[in-house]
Design a protein around this motif. Structure first.
Motif, PDB file in Angstrom:
ATOM      1  N   LEU A  34      18.045  -2.316   7.537  1.00 57.76           N
ATOM      2  CA  LEU A  34      17.194  -1.336   8.198  1.00 57.76           C
ATOM      3  C   LEU A  34      17.808  -0.969   9.550  1.00 57.76           C
ATOM      4  O   LEU A  34      18.479  -1.790  10.185  1.00 57.76           O
ATOM      5  CB  LEU A  34      15.790  -1.899   8.404  1.00 57.76           C
ATOM      6  CG  LEU A  34      14.990  -2.207   7.134  1.00 57.76           C
ATOM      7  CD1 LEU A  34      13.565  -2.625   7.495  1.00 57.76           C
ATOM      8  CD2 LEU A  34      14.963  -1.034   6.168  1.00 57.76           C
ATOM      9  N   PHE A  38      13.632  -0.774  13.288  1.00 60.74           N
ATOM     10  CA  PHE A  38      12.956  -2.014  12.898  1.00 60.74           C
ATOM     11  C   PHE A  38      13.298  -3.088  13.923  1.00 60.74           C
ATOM     12  O   PHE A  38      14.467  -3.395  14.158  1.00 60.74           O
ATOM     13  CB  PHE A  38      13.387  -2.459  11.500  1.00 60.74           C
ATOM     14  CG  PHE A  38      12.793  -3.780  11.092  1.00 60.74           C
ATOM     15  CD1 PHE A  38      11.486  -3.857  10.654  1.00 60.74           C
ATOM     16  CD2 PHE A  38      13.535  -4.957  11.190  1.00 60.74           C
ATOM     17  CE1 PHE A  38      10.923  -5.071  10.306  1.00 60.74           C
ATOM     18  CE2 PHE A  38      12.978  -6.172  10.834  1.00 60.74           C
ATOM     19  CZ  PHE A  38      11.669  -6.235  10.393  1.00 60.74           C
ATOM     20  N   ARG A  42      15.255 -10.596  11.123  1.00 56.26           N
ATOM     21  CA  ARG A  42      16.244 -10.221  10.108  1.00 56.26           C
ATOM     22  C   ARG A  42      16.891 -11.505   9.590  1.00 56.26           C
ATOM     23  O   ARG A  42      17.097 -12.448  10.350  1.00 56.26           O
ATOM     24  CB  ARG A  42      17.318  -9.301  10.705  1.00 56.26           C
ATOM     25  CG  ARG A  42      16.773  -7.963  11.213  1.00 56.26           C
ATOM     26  CD  ARG A  42      17.830  -7.156  11.967  1.00 56.26           C
ATOM     27  NE  ARG A  42      17.288  -5.921  12.511  1.00 56.26           N
ATOM     28  CZ  ARG A  42      17.530  -4.707  12.015  1.00 56.26           C
ATOM     29  NH1 ARG A  42      18.349  -4.567  10.976  1.00 56.26           N
ATOM     30  NH2 ARG A  42      16.997  -3.629  12.564  1.00 56.26           N
ATOM     31  N   HIS A  62      14.170  -8.393   5.971  1.00 51.73           N
ATOM     32  CA  HIS A  62      13.544  -7.908   7.201  1.00 51.73           C
ATOM     33  C   HIS A  62      12.055  -8.227   7.137  1.00 51.73           C
ATOM     34  O   HIS A  62      11.395  -7.930   6.149  1.00 51.73           O
ATOM     35  CB  HIS A  62      13.740  -6.397   7.340  1.00 51.73           C
ATOM     36  CG  HIS A  62      15.165  -5.958   7.175  1.00 51.73           C
ATOM     37  ND1 HIS A  62      15.751  -5.844   5.925  1.00 51.73           N
ATOM     38  CD2 HIS A  62      16.117  -5.642   8.084  1.00 51.73           C
ATOM     39  CE1 HIS A  62      17.015  -5.460   6.087  1.00 51.73           C
ATOM     40  NE2 HIS A  62      17.257  -5.332   7.371  1.00 51.73           N
ATOM     41  N   VAL A  82      16.974  -5.082   1.730  1.00 43.61           N
ATOM     42  CA  VAL A  82      17.940  -4.031   1.437  1.00 43.61           C
ATOM     43  C   VAL A  82      19.097  -4.636   0.644  1.00 43.61           C
ATOM     44  O   VAL A  82      19.724  -5.601   1.083  1.00 43.61           O
ATOM     45  CB  VAL A  82      18.472  -3.380   2.726  1.00 43.61           C
ATOM     46  CG1 VAL A  82      19.485  -2.276   2.397  1.00 43.61           C
ATOM     47  CG2 VAL A  82      17.320  -2.822   3.550  1.00 43.61           C
ATOM     48  N   LEU A 200      11.140   4.328   6.742  1.00 42.40           N
ATOM     49  CA  LEU A 200      12.265   3.417   6.911  1.00 42.40           C
ATOM     50  C   LEU A 200      13.569   4.202   7.028  1.00 42.40           C
ATOM     51  O   LEU A 200      13.671   5.343   6.569  1.00 42.40           O
ATOM     52  CB  LEU A 200      12.369   2.449   5.730  1.00 42.40           C
ATOM     53  CG  LEU A 200      11.216   1.471   5.509  1.00 42.40           C
ATOM     54  CD1 LEU A 200      11.525   0.568   4.323  1.00 42.40           C
ATOM     55  CD2 LEU A 200      10.965   0.640   6.758  1.00 42.40           C
ATOM     56  N   PHE A 202      18.071   3.426   6.975  1.00 38.09           N
ATOM     57  CA  PHE A 202      19.122   2.454   6.688  1.00 38.09           C
ATOM     58  C   PHE A 202      20.368   2.781   7.496  1.00 38.09           C
ATOM     59  O   PHE A 202      20.679   3.941   7.742  1.00 38.09           O
ATOM     60  CB  PHE A 202      19.466   2.459   5.193  1.00 38.09           C
ATOM     61  CG  PHE A 202      18.266   2.281   4.300  1.00 38.09           C
ATOM     62  CD1 PHE A 202      17.717   1.024   4.101  1.00 38.09           C
ATOM     63  CD2 PHE A 202      17.686   3.371   3.660  1.00 38.09           C
ATOM     64  CE1 PHE A 202      16.613   0.852   3.291  1.00 38.09           C
ATOM     65  CE2 PHE A 202      16.576   3.216   2.849  1.00 38.09           C
ATOM     66  CZ  PHE A 202      16.036   1.953   2.653  1.00 38.09           C
TER      67      PHE A 202
END
Length: 213
Positions: A34, A38, A42, A62, A82, A200, A202
């Protein structure tokens, strides 16, 4: 569906003693997580590798780490994982006796779908029935990943390295799953529960140390 095999991501939070980060550092492709919007915890999960040790995929977590103990259940946990899958063409197997299928967005969808199931199965289910339920649901996830153009999927646009990108997206009672293309020769899959996929973003992970715990 083109994929390296029906093996889900090794979805268990990594302990520091395992030096799981070493597997990530051995990969010949970038990892995604992310983006900076965020700000929560993590953590790394385990990588998946081919028979010759080549790293093929891995996952970054996350939020709340999923628990895999039967008594703890998924309720109340908020997380997004992810999955990064290397874009591989059809190639010879390490022993030279056959070929490995190519990876694709469907591969990312399968890994994400099976990953979601591995940490959200009904915690109150009788132990003897649990494996049968998981096998059944895993088969469904496989079929769905093989039909990304089907009615089970909708389109969700999310930024990848700041560029709007269309993802295949679906929701279920267990959480959500999405998959789509990235840059740098990889595909992205993701799954989550308790955290909305909408909004969200990436990005390439610049410092894996942020994920080492």
């Amino acid at each position: 569906m083109e994929t390296t095999g029906r093996v889900g991501p090794r979805d268990a939070p990594a302990s520091g003693a395992d030096r799981v980060i070493d597997g990530y550092l051995m990969a010949g492709f970038p990892w995604y997580g992310l983006d900076e919007a965020f700000t929560g915890p993590r953590w790394l999960m385990r990588v998946g590798a081919a028979a010759d040790g080549t790293v093929e995929h891995g996952a970054t977590g996350h939020g709340d780490e999923p628990s895999f103990r039967a008594e703890s259940g998924p309720e109340g946990r908020r997380f997004a994982v992810v999955v990064t899958v290397a874009d591989r063409p059809v190639r010879s197997s390490p022993d030279g006796t056959g070929v490995l299928e190519a990876t694709s967005v469907s591969s990312a969808a399968w890994l994400a779908g099976s990953g979601l199931l591995s940490c959200t199965w009904p915690s109150q289910m009788e132990r003897g029935l649990r494996q049968s339920w998981l096998d059944q649901q895993t088969a469904v996830a496989w079929e769905l990943a093989d039909d990304l153009g089907g009615s089970a999927w909708s389109t969700l646009s999310l930024p990848v390295d700041g560029v709007p990108t269309d993802f295949h997206y679906r929701e279920s009672e267990y959480g959500w799953v999405l998959a789509g293309p990235a840059h740098e020769g990889v595909h992205i899959g993701a799954y989550g529960r308790g955290m909305s996929a909408y909004g969200l973003g990436f990005s390439v992970i610049k410092d894996l140390g942020e994920y080492e715990r």
